[in-house]
Scaffold this motif. Sequence first.
Motif, PDB file in Angstrom:
ATOM      1  N   PHE A  33      13.561 -90.043  63.776  1.00 11.47           N
ATOM      2  CA  PHE A  33      14.203 -90.831  62.729  1.00 11.47           C
ATOM      3  C   PHE A  33      13.291 -90.802  61.507  1.00 11.47           C
ATOM      4  O   PHE A  33      12.066 -90.807  61.657  1.00 11.47           O
ATOM      5  CB  PHE A  33      14.392 -92.278  63.182  1.00 11.47           C
ATOM      6  N   ALA A  35      12.607 -93.009  57.925  1.00 10.09           N
ATOM      7  CA  ALA A  35      12.952 -94.203  57.121  1.00 10.09           C
ATOM      8  C   ALA A  35      12.385 -93.974  55.724  1.00 10.09           C
ATOM      9  O   ALA A  35      12.995 -93.275  54.913  1.00 10.09           O
ATOM     10  CB  ALA A  35      12.392 -95.446  57.812  1.00 10.09           C
ATOM     11  N   GLY A  37       9.651 -92.251  55.190  1.00 13.41           N
ATOM     12  CA  GLY A  37       9.133 -90.878  55.256  1.00 13.41           C
ATOM     13  C   GLY A  37       7.655 -90.746  54.929  1.00 13.41           C
ATOM     14  O   GLY A  37       7.100 -89.647  54.978  1.00 13.41           O
ATOM     15  N   THR A  38       6.963 -91.858  54.659  1.00 15.36           N
ATOM     16  CA  THR A  38       5.574 -91.746  54.184  1.00 15.36           C
ATOM     17  C   THR A  38       4.578 -91.374  55.278  1.00 15.36           C
ATOM     18  O   THR A  38       3.474 -90.944  54.981  1.00 15.36           O
ATOM     19  CB  THR A  38       5.113 -93.053  53.491  1.00 15.36           C
ATOM     20  N   THR A  39       4.957 -91.548  56.517  1.00 16.36           N
ATOM     21  CA  THR A  39       4.153 -91.019  57.630  1.00 16.36           C
ATOM     22  C   THR A  39       4.738 -89.705  58.101  1.00 16.36           C
ATOM     23  O   THR A  39       4.053 -88.682  58.199  1.00 16.36           O
ATOM     24  CB  THR A  39       4.123 -92.014  58.821  1.00 16.36           C
ATOM     25  N   LEU A  40       6.036 -89.713  58.398  1.00 19.27           N
ATOM     26  CA  LEU A  40       6.644 -88.564  59.071  1.00 19.27           C
ATOM     27  C   LEU A  40       6.556 -87.280  58.241  1.00 19.27           C
ATOM     28  O   LEU A  40       6.176 -86.226  58.777  1.00 19.27           O
ATOM     29  CB  LEU A  40       8.112 -88.867  59.419  1.00 19.27           C
ATOM     30  N   THR A 114       8.743 -98.823  55.301  1.00 17.97           N
ATOM     31  CA  THR A 114       9.616 -99.825  55.915  1.00 17.97           C
ATOM     32  C   THR A 114       8.895-100.566  57.048  1.00 17.97           C
ATOM     33  O   THR A 114       7.872-100.095  57.574  1.00 17.97           O
ATOM     34  CB  THR A 114      10.857 -99.133  56.518  1.00 17.97           C
ATOM     35  N   ASP A 170      -2.015-102.425  58.760  1.00 16.74           N
ATOM     36  CA  ASP A 170      -2.355-103.817  58.412  1.00 16.74           C
ATOM     37  C   ASP A 170      -1.218-104.740  58.846  1.00 16.74           C
ATOM     38  O   ASP A 170      -1.459-105.788  59.442  1.00 16.74           O
ATOM     39  CB  ASP A 170      -2.570-103.936  56.898  1.00 16.74           C
TER      40      ASP A 170
END
Length: 334
Positions: A33, A35, A37-40, A114, A170
Motif C-alpha cells: 500500500f 499512503a 509515499g515518503t518511506t515506500l 500519514t 517519533d
Amino acid sequence: MDSFQFSRPTTVDHAVQLGATSATAQQSAEVRFVAGGTTLIDLMKLNVERPKQVVDINALPLSMIEATPNGGLIIGALARNSDVAQHPLVQRNYPVLSQALLSGASPQLRNMATTGGNLLQRTRCVYFRDTAHACNKREPGTGCSAIDGHNRMLAILGTSKDCIATNPSDQNVALTALEATIQVQGTKGKRSIPIQDFYLLPGSTPERETVLEPGDVVLSVTLPPPAAGARSHYLKLRDRAAYEFALTSAAVVLKVNGSRIEHVRIALGGVGTRPWRSVEAERVLQGHTADAATFRRAAEEALKDARPASENGFKVELAKRCIVRALTMSMKTA
Ligand SMILES: Cc1cc2nc3c(=O)[nH]c(=O)nc-3n(C[C@H](O)[C@H](O)[C@H](O)COP(=O)(O)OP(=O)(O)OC[C@H]3O[C@@H](n4cnc5c(N)ncnc54)[C@H](O)[C@@H]3O)c2cc1C
Ligand code: SF4
C-alpha cells in the motif's frame, strides 16, 4: 526501480483483496500500500522494496480526526502528520503527540506523511538501506553488517544477535505512552491491536516487524480519554535541532497529586528495536514522590537491560538523562 502494477481502490474491502494476494505483509511483500509515499518510494528507488503491485490507498475515507463517544480520539490512517499535530483536540488533550510529530522530519514531509505510514515506517539503519551490504532484515540469513560496523544510531534495548536496528519514529513513541490501539481490517474482518502488541522484537526473524498479515489495512488509531489532570511531554535528543532522527527520546504522561505520582506512562525512542514502553520505570515512579532522586532511579531501571554495541554506549547515559529531563519538563507544563 523495478516496474510494477498500480491500482487505486475506493473501498477498504477492495484494498484488502488486493493486499491479500501478497505472500507476506513484511519485508519482500509483493504488494505494498502507498499512503504519503515518503518511506515506500525512497525504499523502492533503493531497491530495498521491490513490490510487483503498488496499491494507492489515498482514495479511502480514512482521514478523520474526531472525538470518540467516551472522550478519547480516533485518528484515521490517512490523517496527515501535520493535520494531527495542529488539531485542537490533539494539542489540548494529547500535547505529547503533537510535540512528537512536530519534532519529526520537515514541514513538507509532515504534510505528506500519514498516521498509518508513520506507524509502519522502516528503520534508518544504513545497511538496511544499501543493498551492497549484508542485512538480515532485508535478506534473512545474510548477516548483520551493523553489529561490527557503524552502529552509533542503533538500538540498545530489545536487540538480538541478528539485528540491532531502531524503530525510528517519533509519533510511535508518543502513541505508546498514550496506550493507543490500532484498528486493522484484513481478510478475516476487523480487529483492534494495542500498540504494545503491534510491533515484534527482532529475535531471529528481524524481517518480521509487526503482527500484520497480507491484506491488512490499518484503518485508524484510537486514544483513550486523557487521564484527568495529567501532563505530558516529548523530549527528543538528536545530532542537530531539525530534520534528524532521535539518538534518544522520551514521551511521558504524568499526574502528580501534591508531590505524589498518581499516574505515569513512559516510552522511549531512538534506543529500542520497537517503540519502547518502560513499565519498569513506571513501577519505580508510581505512588512515589515526584523529585529528582525518584526520576533518576526510574531512569536507571529503564536502562538496566541495555546492551550497547561498539559505537552507541553513550546512549545509555543519554537516555537516562532524557527520561529525567522529560519528567522534569512535564511537571512545568501548564
Ligand atoms: C528525510 C526524512 C526525514 C525523516 N525524519 C523523520 C523523523 O525525524 N522522525 C520520524 O518519526 N520520521 C521521520 N521520517 C519518516 C516519516 O515520518 C515517514 O516516512 C512517514 O511517516 C511515512 O508515512 P507515509 O504516509 O509517507 O508512508 P508510506 O511511505 O506511504 O508507507 C510506509 C509503509 O506503510 C505502509 N502503509 C501505509 N499506510 C498503510 C495503511 N493504512 N495500512 C497498511 N499499510 C500502510 C506502506 O505499505 C509502507 O510499507 C523522515 C522521512 C524522511 C524521508
Ligand atoms: S541492524 Fe538490522 S537492519 Fe541493520 S544491518 Fe543489522 S540486520 Fe540489517
